[in-house]
Design an enzyme around this catalytic site. Structure first.
Site, PDB file in Angstrom:
ATOM      1  N   GLU A   1       5.048  -6.457   5.410  1.00 50.41           N
ATOM      2  CA  GLU A   1       5.263  -7.872   5.673  1.00 50.41           C
ATOM      3  C   GLU A   1       5.452  -8.699   4.393  1.00 50.41           C
ATOM      4  OE1 GLU A   1       3.352 -11.174   8.659  1.00 50.41           O
ATOM      5  OE2 GLU A   1       2.039  -9.629   7.854  1.00 50.41           O
TER       6      GLU A   1
ATOM      7  N   THR B   1       4.966   0.373   6.956  1.00 51.32           N
ATOM      8  CA  THR B   1       3.629  -0.137   7.222  1.00 51.32           C
ATOM      9  C   THR B   1       2.729   0.987   7.715  1.00 51.32           C
ATOM     10  OG1 THR B   1       2.310  -1.696   8.520  1.00 51.32           O
ATOM     11  CG2 THR B   1       4.285  -0.850   9.566  1.00 51.32           C
ATOM     12  N   ILE B   2       1.480   0.950   7.322  1.00 47.64           N
ATOM     13  CA  ILE B   2       0.511   1.895   7.870  1.00 47.64           C
ATOM     14  C   ILE B   2      -0.182   1.285   9.079  1.00 47.64           C
ATOM     15  CG2 ILE B   2       0.134   3.123   5.700  1.00 47.64           C
ATOM     16  CD1 ILE B   2      -2.482   1.538   5.387  1.00 47.64           C
ATOM     17  N   ASP B   3       0.027  -0.005   9.304  1.00 47.46           N
ATOM     18  CA  ASP B   3      -0.635  -0.717  10.395  1.00 47.46           C
ATOM     19  C   ASP B   3       0.237  -0.893  11.627  1.00 47.46           C
ATOM     20  OD1 ASP B   3      -2.896  -1.135   8.752  1.00 47.46           O
ATOM     21  OD2 ASP B   3      -1.886  -2.840   7.814  1.00 47.46           O
TER      22      ASP B   3
ATOM     23  N   GLY C   1       0.808  -1.216   0.000  1.00 47.73           N
ATOM     24  CA  GLY C   1       0.000   0.000   0.000  1.00 47.73           C
ATOM     25  C   GLY C   1       0.841   1.266   0.000  1.00 47.73           C
TER      26      GLY C   1
END
Length: 138
Positions: free
Chosen positions: A100, A123-125, A10
């Site tokens: 990941e 990562t945005i998470d 993303g």
């Protein structure tokens, strides 16, 4: 030496800043830099573009990624891994910026084939093991 840089997964803030940093440090050491278009898909399809000072000028405050991204995983594409391996005839090393899945591919390519891949966590998470903060997460 020719360094490739790709972004996978993303889109998120900070990717262009990482691309810029990789390019500037590489140039300082006399290396050539190429962008791998659309993440791992660009490695499978051998789609590269030169990254010079004109290409990275002004990208620091811009969101997203100038080289594009995709969720392509070469391990899930028929003949994908072999095509990625053959892409290394055009590169001396690769910087893979991603989460990941992207970093998992990078890790497998290194462990299985000893390919020169460096992973930069993104990562945005905020769900990457071993990281407290990453690009893309505030």
């Amino acid at each position: 030496m020719r360094i490739g840089v790709l972004t996978g997964g993303g889109d998120c803030p900070g990717l262009n800043a990482v691309i810029r940093a990789v390019a500037r440090r590489s140039w300082a050491n006399g290396y050539e830099v190429v962008g791998v278009r659309e993440g791992w898909r660009g490695m499978v399809e051998h789609v590269f573009e030169p990254l010079g000072p004109n290409e990275i000028s002004g990208i620091l405050p811009r969101g997203g990624t100038i080289v594009g991204t995709s969720r392509t995983n070469p391990y899930k594409v028929d003949g994908g891994v072999e095509k990625v391996r053959s892409a290394f005839t055009h590169l001396d090393a690769l910087v893979a910026i991603g989460g990941e899945d992207t970093l998992g591919v990078a890790s497998k390519l290194y462990s299985e084939f000893d390919l020169p891949v460096v992973g930069v966590p993104k990562t945005i998470d905020n769900d990457l093991s071993g990281t407290d903060y990453t690009f893309g997460f505030d």
